[in-house]
Design a protein around this motif. Structure first.
Motif, PDB file in Angstrom:
ATOM      1  N   PHE A 218     -70.529  28.656 -69.607  1.00 21.34           N
ATOM      2  CA  PHE A 218     -69.711  27.901 -70.543  1.00 21.34           C
ATOM      3  C   PHE A 218     -69.357  28.773 -71.737  1.00 21.34           C
ATOM      4  CE2 PHE A 218     -74.174  26.894 -71.336  1.00 21.34           C
ATOM      5  CZ  PHE A 218     -74.322  27.010 -72.718  1.00 21.34           C
ATOM      6  N   ALA A 237     -68.850  23.572 -76.578  1.00 25.08           N
ATOM      7  CA  ALA A 237     -69.120  24.308 -75.347  1.00 25.08           C
ATOM      8  C   ALA A 237     -68.239  23.745 -74.242  1.00 25.08           C
ATOM      9  CB  ALA A 237     -70.588  24.204 -74.954  1.00 25.08           C
ATOM     10  N   ALA A 238     -67.521  24.633 -73.553  1.00 25.77           N
ATOM     11  CA  ALA A 238     -66.622  24.211 -72.482  1.00 25.77           C
ATOM     12  C   ALA A 238     -67.001  24.928 -71.197  1.00 25.77           C
ATOM     13  CB  ALA A 238     -65.166  24.526 -72.836  1.00 25.77           C
ATOM     14  N   PRO A 239     -67.101  24.210 -70.074  1.00 29.15           N
ATOM     15  CA  PRO A 239     -67.474  24.853 -68.816  1.00 29.15           C
ATOM     16  C   PRO A 239     -66.408  25.826 -68.346  1.00 29.15           C
ATOM     17  CG  PRO A 239     -66.699  22.625 -68.415  1.00 29.15           C
ATOM     18  CD  PRO A 239     -66.784  22.779 -69.898  1.00 29.15           C
ATOM     19  N   ALA A 250     -64.262  20.544 -73.622  1.00 26.66           N
ATOM     20  CA  ALA A 250     -65.461  20.919 -74.367  1.00 26.66           C
ATOM     21  C   ALA A 250     -66.240  19.681 -74.788  1.00 26.66           C
ATOM     22  CB  ALA A 250     -65.075  21.747 -75.589  1.00 26.66           C
ATOM     23  N   THR A 327     -72.310  20.530 -70.173  1.00 30.19           N
ATOM     24  CA  THR A 327     -71.011  21.164 -70.003  1.00 30.19           C
ATOM     25  C   THR A 327     -70.567  21.003 -68.551  1.00 30.19           C
ATOM     26  OG1 THR A 327     -72.008  23.311 -69.496  1.00 30.19           O
ATOM     27  CG2 THR A 327     -71.505  22.838 -71.794  1.00 30.19           C
TER      28      THR A 327
END
Length: 348
Positions: A218, A237-239, A250, A327
């Motif tokens: 992420f 946090a974004a995968p 996110a 995430t």
């Protein structure tokens, strides 16, 4: 009504249409069946599962900690990469790109690194970054912006080089610190983490006698005016899609916001969903190579930065938090993470 449902349930009801009555009933069932608490329920949005029995595939934090301790009982504990000073040395020994260390501070003493300008005991005239050498989560990190006359800290105060060194010496009386050049994002990432280095947390797992595997990744992004991008410090946090390097929506770690997706950065308005991590293939390859050459720890979270100077390893976390399951809402039970831990225990 339980406190957690009062605090977090209405947001889930508003955003996802799941009634409070149903949320309460599901929490009771999960507590009786799997021992899951409200944190697990709301953090991983278990109210969105089509079959609530699939919740067992998520690994709660206490279970994750217990697994780590069991595995360390089999393998021992490698501290050589958890400390940022030793991590930088090991990377240099193995020829892996990483941020150089200008100086190390421990117990009030200073040890100058090879990147100190001219090899002498003075600081380079450029932006710098300091952080605790043996801690996680981003607490205590600070930017030092060179303005031509000194180093401006987070509070806006300018320090001369000697004063900055003295400041870090004082801090090191309680905890060792390192001072490094401040790394800068490539332009494509700067809009996603304005003024703060964005790093990709790449989780890899390695079983006995096998090559490391990618578990998940992420991108961590800072909110406004944060010196670090850490999830623990309120960042986003974004995968990252393993095949394409593109980002999903996110999220934030704070349970008050755990039901929300952020398709755009709240500060810059820049689109997160669909954006691509630059040089993604190189980022992933570097993390896997680091796990292959630096340690036999079973699971490691590598922080990798795509900077104007190239792709570099920033640090390693040998005790990654299971809450990164937030995430992309991908349960660890479906990844190599759980399988590798079980393989280690079986081999031991």
């Amino acid at each position: 009504m339980p406190r957690a449902t009062r605090e977090y349930g209405r947001e889930a009801e508003h955003l996802w249409g799941v009634s409070l009555r149903r949320q309460l009933a599901e929490q009771v069932w999960l507590a009786l069946r799997f021992g899951f608490d409200a944190d697990v329920y709301y953090r991983y949005r278990l109210y969105l599962l089509g079959d609530l029995r699939d919740a067992v595939l998520f690994i709660p934090t206490p279970t994750n900690v217990a697994l780590r301790h069991r595995v360390r009982g089999v393998l021992g504990y490698d501290v050589s990469i958890g400390d940022k000073r030793q991590f930088a040395e090991r990377c240099c020994e193995e020829g892996l790109p990483t941020a150089p260390i200008v100086a190390e501070f421990d117990g009030g003493d200073v040890r100058w690194g090879p990147s100190a300008e001219g090899g002498v005991e003075r600081l380079p005239a450029r932006d710098l970054f300091s952080k605790p050498a043996d801690d996680l989560g981003g607490a205590g990190a600070a930017r030092w912006v060179w303005d031509g006359a000194g180093y401006v800290g987070e509070d806006g105060e300018r320090l001369a080089a000697a004063d900055l060194v003295a400041h870090l010496q004082t801090l090191s009386q309680g905890q060792p610190h390192v001072l490094q050049p401040r790394l800068v994002n490539v332009p494509d990432l700067d809009a996603l983490s304005p003024g703060t280095l964005a790093t990709v947390r790449v989780i890899t797992a390695k079983g006995p006698g096998s090559d490391p595997e990618h578990v998940g990744s992420f991108l961590r992004m800072a909110m406004k005016d944060q010196p670090v991008d850490n999830f623990d410090q309120g960042g986003l946090a974004a995968p990252v899609d393993a095949e394409t390097g593109r980002l999903g929506p996110a999220i934030r770690k704070d349970l008050r916001f755990a039901a929300r997706d952020y398709d755009r950065h709240p500060t810059t308005g820049h689109a997160i969903v669909g954006a691509r991590v630059p040089q993604w293939e190189e980022v992933l390859a570097l993390a896997l190579e680091a796990h292959r050459t630096l340690t036999d720890v079973s699971v490691v979270g590598w922080d990798v930065a795509v900077t104007t100077s190239g792709v570099v390893l920033v640090e390693a976390n040998t005790a990654p938090d299971a809450r990164f399951q937030q995430t992309g809402l991908r349960p660890l039970g479906t990844t190599a993470y759980a399988r590798v831990y079980l393989d280690v225990l079986d081999a031991g």
